[in-house]
Design a protein around this motif. Structure first.
Motif, PDB file in Angstrom:
ATOM      1  N   VAL A 143      16.675   2.246 -16.688  1.00 57.20           N
ATOM      2  CA  VAL A 143      17.837   1.847 -17.486  1.00 57.20           C
ATOM      3  C   VAL A 143      17.737   2.341 -18.933  1.00 57.20           C
ATOM      4  O   VAL A 143      18.602   3.079 -19.412  1.00 57.20           O
ATOM      5  N   PHE A 147      19.769   5.303 -20.793  1.00 55.67           N
ATOM      6  CA  PHE A 147      20.722   4.947 -21.851  1.00 55.67           C
ATOM      7  C   PHE A 147      20.519   5.789 -23.110  1.00 55.67           C
ATOM      8  O   PHE A 147      21.488   6.154 -23.795  1.00 55.67           O
ATOM      9  N   ASP A 149      19.162   8.796 -23.146  1.00 57.97           N
ATOM     10  CA  ASP A 149      19.072  10.208 -22.761  1.00 57.97           C
ATOM     11  C   ASP A 149      17.611  10.709 -22.771  1.00 57.97           C
ATOM     12  O   ASP A 149      17.307  11.768 -23.313  1.00 57.97           O
TER      13      ASP A 149
END
Length: 387
Positions: A143, A147, A149
């Motif tokens: 996650v 988020f 990158d």
């Protein structure tokens, strides 16, 4: 207090799922990475007894807020590191805040709860670091890194901000009318004689010896479990989920086992935890499958409660005065973190030398067996009403 400890768990576990990208960018191998992972336990050793003294002197409210600031500073420094030395220094900063939490939390519990409720309260607060570790291990690659990158520096900064917020919430919560943190009214000063009196107690000596082995095992597996799982054929996202299994089981164990560890059965409960650790270390040497899954569950059950039960034994050891629990806790974590340093460093060096994690896991098996022997010795010097 639970939230502060939750952030401590995040700080400890956040490096493990990022070993590969950090190693690649900084150009370090497993041996150097092992030294970096062992940096904060090293400073933790230096800071534990002074932390206990500061907590006895200034109280938990102020010092736990300071701990949150130190944790946030450590994570921000990690995000800015450009070489192995800077990363080592950044991680080492955590060791100055960690003992304020580890010693401060049981000190608060000891002042607010008595009897079985004390064990239950310790079981509740100790779920904090395990849930923090669970969040880091399971969500970092799946996650948080997505988020941002795949920018590991930004991922660490997100956790730093959350840690800073937890410190502010602690100050607010403990300032609400009717909410009181147990404090020493007179500000207990350091007494060198009290220190030597604690060290001279035979049960305390054996508990400290056990703490070294407990922390060796916990810190080794906390830091290297994702890489062990990757070496067994799992991809990094799957390894993160599998590595979170001990944290999930550890939370359940921490809520149940300390309450069962009443004085009459406390050493028996600890024996069961050491046997579980021994068994888990054997099962973790298998390939990913049912046996490894079982090993992760058993290891999590033991990991979630060994430290808590050991501290309970120390807190209720005869001749350890209530007004010196800060000093006693600082002494416990000072000695324990010797194992916290040796664990991840040994794993890194042995894996580099042998190209395998098998020798490192075999070392965990040996230490688990040794802990059982030490516990037997403790049984023989502990009065029956404290067993």
């Amino acid at each position: 207090m639970w939230l502060i400890y939750f952030c401590f768990g995040i700080n400890i576990a956040s490096m493990a799922p990022l070993i590969a990208p950090i190693s690649e960018e900084l150009g370090v191998g497993f041996s150097s990475m092992g030294l970096i992972l062992g940096a904060w336990p090293l400073t933790y050793i230096i800071a534990s007894i002074p932390s206990g003294i500061l907590l006895d002197r200034f109280g938990a409210r102020r010092m736990l807020f300071v701990a949150a600031l130190i944790m946030a500073a450590s994570m921000i420094a990690r995000s800015a590191a450009v070489n192995s030395f800077q990363m080592f220094f950044a991680v080492s900063i955590l060791g100055f805040g960690g003992p304020l939490i580890s010693v401060g939390a049981p000190k608060v519990i000891a002042g607010c709860f008595k009897g079985p409720s004390r064990a239950s309260a310790m079981g509740v607060y100790v779920t904090g670091p395990y849930l923090g570790g669970l969040v880091s291990l399971s969500l970092m690659n799946s996650v948080v890194m997505v988020f941002v990158d795949q920018n590991w520096r930004a991922a660490i900064c997100i956790f730093a901000l959350f840690t800073l917020m937890s410190g502010m919430l602690w100050l607010i919560a403990t300032n609400i009318k009717g909410v009181k943190v147990a404090e020493d009214a007179d500000g207990k000063k350091f007494n060198l004689l009290a220190f030597f009196e604690l060290i001279g107690l035979r049960p305390v000596q054996l508990i400290l010896l056990m703490s070294v082995g407990i922390f060796f095992i916990n810190h080794s597996l906390n830091n290297w479990l994702p890489e062990i799982l990757v070496s067994r054929g799992l991809d990094r996202v799957a390894a993160g989920y599998w590595a979170s299994i001990p944290s999930i089981i550890g939370i359940l164990g921490a809520l149940i086992i300390p309450r069962l560890a009443v004085p009459k059965y406390r050493l028996s409960v600890m024996a069961g935890l050491f046997i579980a650790t021994f068994t888990a270390s054997l099962l973790l040497q298998t390939d990913a499958g049912p046996l490894m899954f079982m090993g992760l569950c058993i290891q999590g059950l033991a990991r979630g409660s060994m430290m808590t039960v050991a501290i309970l034994i120390l807190m209720e050891t005869p001749k350890v005065p209530a007004d010196r629990l800060g000093l006693a806790g600082g002494l416990f974590f000072t000695v324990a973190e010797i194992g916290g340093v040796l664990g991840p460093v040994s794993f890194g060096i042995l894996s580099d030398l042998t190209g395998s994690f098998a020798p490192s896991l075999a070392l965990v098996t040996t230490i688990s067996a040794t802990l059982i022997v030490v516990l037997i010795a403790l049984h023989h010097v502990t009065p029956k009403q404290y067993q």
